[in-house]
Design a protein around this motif. Structure first.
Motif, PDB file in Angstrom:
ATOM      1  N   LYS A  65       3.299   2.521 -28.884  1.00 51.94           N
ATOM      2  CA  LYS A  65       2.701   1.358 -29.569  1.00 51.94           C
ATOM      3  C   LYS A  65       1.359   1.725 -30.172  1.00 51.94           C
ATOM      4  CE  LYS A  65       4.713  -2.623 -27.239  1.00 51.94           C
ATOM      5  NZ  LYS A  65       4.524  -3.666 -26.193  1.00 51.94           N
ATOM      6  N   GLY A  66       1.158   1.292 -31.404  1.00 49.16           N
ATOM      7  CA  GLY A  66      -0.086   1.586 -32.095  1.00 49.16           C
ATOM      8  C   GLY A  66      -0.078   2.924 -32.814  1.00 49.16           C
ATOM      9  N   ARG A  67       0.917   3.764 -32.538  1.00 46.15           N
ATOM     10  CA  ARG A  67       1.011   5.073 -33.189  1.00 46.15           C
ATOM     11  C   ARG A  67       2.276   5.204 -34.045  1.00 46.15           C
ATOM     12  NH1 ARG A  67       1.612   9.598 -30.314  1.00 46.15           N
ATOM     13  NH2 ARG A  67       2.718   8.581 -28.586  1.00 46.15           N
ATOM     14  N   PHE A  68       3.371   4.649 -33.572  1.00 44.77           N
ATOM     15  CA  PHE A  68       4.655   4.758 -34.277  1.00 44.77           C
ATOM     16  C   PHE A  68       5.028   3.393 -34.874  1.00 44.77           C
ATOM     17  CE2 PHE A  68       6.742   8.400 -31.608  1.00 44.77           C
ATOM     18  CZ  PHE A  68       5.607   9.174 -31.785  1.00 44.77           C
ATOM     19  N   THR A  69       5.626   3.429 -36.060  1.00 47.30           N
ATOM     20  CA  THR A  69       6.087   2.210 -36.727  1.00 47.30           C
ATOM     21  C   THR A  69       7.517   2.401 -37.209  1.00 47.30           C
ATOM     22  OG1 THR A  69       3.830   1.707 -37.456  1.00 47.30           O
ATOM     23  CG2 THR A  69       5.643   0.565 -38.575  1.00 47.30           C
ATOM     24  N   ILE A  70       8.373   1.468 -36.845  1.00 48.39           N
ATOM     25  CA  ILE A  70       9.752   1.500 -37.323  1.00 48.39           C
ATOM     26  C   ILE A  70       9.890   0.528 -38.486  1.00 48.39           C
ATOM     27  CG2 ILE A  70      10.511  -0.252 -35.648  1.00 48.39           C
ATOM     28  CD1 ILE A  70      13.203   1.270 -35.504  1.00 48.39           C
ATOM     29  N   SER A  71      10.670   0.920 -39.484  1.00 49.95           N
ATOM     30  CA  SER A  71      10.931   0.052 -40.631  1.00 49.95           C
ATOM     31  C   SER A  71      12.327   0.360 -41.155  1.00 49.95           C
ATOM     32  CB  SER A  71       9.884   0.264 -41.721  1.00 49.95           C
ATOM     33  OG  SER A  71       9.910   1.599 -42.207  1.00 49.95           O
ATOM     34  N   ARG A  72      12.811  -0.489 -42.034  1.00 51.74           N
ATOM     35  CA  ARG A  72      14.131  -0.262 -42.610  1.00 51.74           C
ATOM     36  C   ARG A  72      14.177  -0.765 -44.039  1.00 51.74           C
ATOM     37  NH1 ARG A  72      18.316  -3.243 -38.924  1.00 51.74           N
ATOM     38  NH2 ARG A  72      19.811  -2.549 -40.531  1.00 51.74           N
ATOM     39  N   ASP A  73      15.081  -0.164 -44.791  1.00 60.03           N
ATOM     40  CA  ASP A  73      15.349  -0.582 -46.165  1.00 60.03           C
ATOM     41  C   ASP A  73      16.855  -0.796 -46.260  1.00 60.03           C
ATOM     42  OD1 ASP A  73      15.814  -0.831 -48.893  1.00 60.03           O
ATOM     43  OD2 ASP A  73      14.299   0.637 -49.440  1.00 60.03           O
ATOM     44  N   ASN A  74      17.269  -2.045 -46.210  1.00 58.78           N
ATOM     45  CA  ASN A  74      18.711  -2.329 -46.206  1.00 58.78           C
ATOM     46  C   ASN A  74      19.369  -1.990 -47.537  1.00 58.78           C
ATOM     47  OD1 ASN A  74      18.684  -3.122 -43.545  1.00 58.78           O
ATOM     48  ND2 ASN A  74      18.642  -5.314 -43.972  1.00 58.78           N
ATOM     49  N   ALA A  75      18.603  -2.003 -48.607  1.00 59.43           N
ATOM     50  CA  ALA A  75      19.164  -1.620 -49.910  1.00 59.43           C
ATOM     51  C   ALA A  75      19.498  -0.132 -49.957  1.00 59.43           C
ATOM     52  CB  ALA A  75      18.190  -1.976 -51.016  1.00 59.43           C
ATOM     53  N   LYS A  76      18.782   0.643 -49.158  1.00 58.74           N
ATOM     54  CA  LYS A  76      19.008   2.093 -49.115  1.00 58.74           C
ATOM     55  C   LYS A  76      19.765   2.528 -47.867  1.00 58.74           C
ATOM     56  CE  LYS A  76      14.909   3.287 -51.847  1.00 58.74           C
ATOM     57  NZ  LYS A  76      13.644   4.068 -51.886  1.00 58.74           N
ATOM     58  N   ASN A  77      20.146   1.575 -47.034  1.00 56.97           N
ATOM     59  CA  ASN A  77      20.858   1.913 -45.782  1.00 56.97           C
ATOM     60  C   ASN A  77      20.078   2.950 -44.968  1.00 56.97           C
ATOM     61  OD1 ASN A  77      22.874   0.179 -46.520  1.00 56.97           O
ATOM     62  ND2 ASN A  77      24.526   1.667 -46.403  1.00 56.97           N
ATOM     63  N   THR A  78      18.772   2.749 -44.860  1.00 51.30           N
ATOM     64  CA  THR A  78      17.934   3.744 -44.207  1.00 51.30           C
ATOM     65  C   THR A  78      16.934   3.076 -43.259  1.00 51.30           C
ATOM     66  OG1 THR A  78      18.120   5.222 -46.109  1.00 51.30           O
ATOM     67  CG2 THR A  78      16.341   5.671 -44.567  1.00 51.30           C
ATOM     68  N   VAL A  79      16.727   3.702 -42.114  1.00 54.91           N
ATOM     69  CA  VAL A  79      15.699   3.273 -41.179  1.00 54.91           C
ATOM     70  C   VAL A  79      14.711   4.427 -41.014  1.00 54.91           C
ATOM     71  CG1 VAL A  79      17.051   3.978 -39.155  1.00 54.91           C
ATOM     72  CG2 VAL A  79      15.253   2.249 -38.915  1.00 54.91           C
ATOM     73  N   TYR A  80      13.457   4.078 -40.842  1.00 57.89           N
ATOM     74  CA  TYR A  80      12.391   5.074 -40.782  1.00 57.89           C
ATOM     75  C   TYR A  80      11.618   4.959 -39.465  1.00 57.89           C
ATOM     76  CZ  TYR A  80      13.223   4.825 -45.811  1.00 57.89           C
ATOM     77  OH  TYR A  80      13.813   4.818 -47.046  1.00 57.89           O
ATOM     78  N   LEU A  81      10.998   6.061 -39.096  1.00 62.65           N
ATOM     79  CA  LEU A  81      10.063   6.053 -37.975  1.00 62.65           C
ATOM     80  C   LEU A  81       8.821   6.814 -38.431  1.00 62.65           C
ATOM     81  CD1 LEU A  81       9.651   5.140 -35.014  1.00 62.65           C
ATOM     82  CD2 LEU A  81      10.305   7.471 -34.346  1.00 62.65           C
ATOM     83  N   GLN A  82       7.755   6.078 -38.695  1.00 62.30           N
ATOM     84  CA  GLN A  82       6.483   6.689 -39.050  1.00 62.30           C
ATOM     85  C   GLN A  82       5.732   6.995 -37.772  1.00 62.30           C
ATOM     86  OE1 GLN A  82       5.155   7.506 -42.167  1.00 62.30           O
ATOM     87  NE2 GLN A  82       3.546   8.481 -40.945  1.00 62.30           N
ATOM     88  N   MET A  83       5.416   8.263 -37.574  1.00 59.25           N
ATOM     89  CA  MET A  83       4.761   8.704 -36.346  1.00 59.25           C
ATOM     90  C   MET A  83       3.387   9.251 -36.679  1.00 59.25           C
ATOM     91  SD  MET A  83       7.987  10.534 -34.439  1.00 59.25           S
ATOM     92  CE  MET A  83       8.060  11.894 -35.591  1.00 59.25           C
ATOM     93  N   ASN A  84       2.361   8.577 -36.212  1.00 67.66           N
ATOM     94  CA  ASN A  84       0.979   8.989 -36.439  1.00 67.66           C
ATOM     95  C   ASN A  84       0.333   9.430 -35.128  1.00 67.66           C
ATOM     96  OD1 ASN A  84       1.268   8.189 -39.154  1.00 67.66           O
ATOM     97  ND2 ASN A  84       0.575   6.116 -38.686  1.00 67.66           N
ATOM     98  N   SER A  85      -0.768  10.127 -35.243  1.00 67.47           N
ATOM     99  CA  SER A  85      -1.522  10.581 -34.062  1.00 67.47           C
ATOM    100  C   SER A  85      -0.607  11.230 -33.036  1.00 67.47           C
ATOM    101  CB  SER A  85      -2.272   9.392 -33.441  1.00 67.47           C
ATOM    102  OG  SER A  85      -3.132   8.793 -34.368  1.00 67.47           O
ATOM    103  N   LEU A  86       0.199  12.148 -33.499  1.00 70.95           N
ATOM    104  CA  LEU A  86       1.184  12.770 -32.616  1.00 70.95           C
ATOM    105  C   LEU A  86       0.517  13.571 -31.499  1.00 70.95           C
ATOM    106  CD1 LEU A  86       3.768  13.734 -35.318  1.00 70.95           C
ATOM    107  CD2 LEU A  86       4.301  12.438 -33.254  1.00 70.95           C
ATOM    108  N   LYS A  87       1.186  13.565 -30.346  1.00 72.54           N
ATOM    109  CA  LYS A  87       0.691  14.273 -29.161  1.00 72.54           C
ATOM    110  C   LYS A  87       1.750  15.290 -28.725  1.00 72.54           C
ATOM    111  CE  LYS A  87      -1.428   9.951 -27.533  1.00 72.54           C
ATOM    112  NZ  LYS A  87      -1.474   8.974 -26.421  1.00 72.54           N
TER     113      LYS A  87
END
Length: 124
Positions: A65-87
């Motif tokens: 929480k606070g570092r990773f963000t999940i999102s999706r684009d249903n028009a592109k049939n794609t889900v993403y995971l943005q990972m920041n401040s990786l450890k």
């Protein structure tokens, strides 16, 4: 039937970012809630985050929480995971999953379809 293919993994230094993508085949993508899981060497598979069918609701594990963000684009049939401040402890194989029942909370997400995984390695 949903087929999932992850991409975007790699080797990064601690503190940097990566974005994972998961492309889904089939016309039922928007009927599924989508999730990301990970498995570190010698450990069990761990829930990371999930997103509702429309994308309006998300849920993430406390560890990201606070570092990773999940999102999706249903028009592109794609889900993403943005990972920041990786450890270094984020090092794992990351898997995309689909739940036709639409759940997003960690203990309710019932993955019916899985991708093959993508390796993320974070160096210190």
């Amino acid at each position: 039937q949903v087929q999932l293919v992850e991409s975007g993994g790699g080797l990064v230094q601690a503190g940097n970012s990566l974005r994972l993508s998961c492309a889904a085949s089939g016309r039922t993508f928007s009927s599924n809630s989508m999730g990301w899981f990970r498995q570190a060497p010698g450990k069990g598979r761990e829930f990371v985050a999930a997103i509702s069918r429309s994308g309006s609701n998300t849920y993430a594990a406390d560890s990201v929480k606070g570092r990773f963000t999940i999102s999706r684009d249903n028009a592109k049939n794609t889900v993403y995971l943005q990972m920041n401040s990786l450890k270094p402890e984020d090092t794992a194989v990351y898997y995309c999953a689909a739940d036709p029942s639409g759940m997003i909370h960690a203990y309710q997400f019932n993955a019916m379809y899985w991708g093959q995984g993508t390796q993320v390695t974070v160096s210190s």
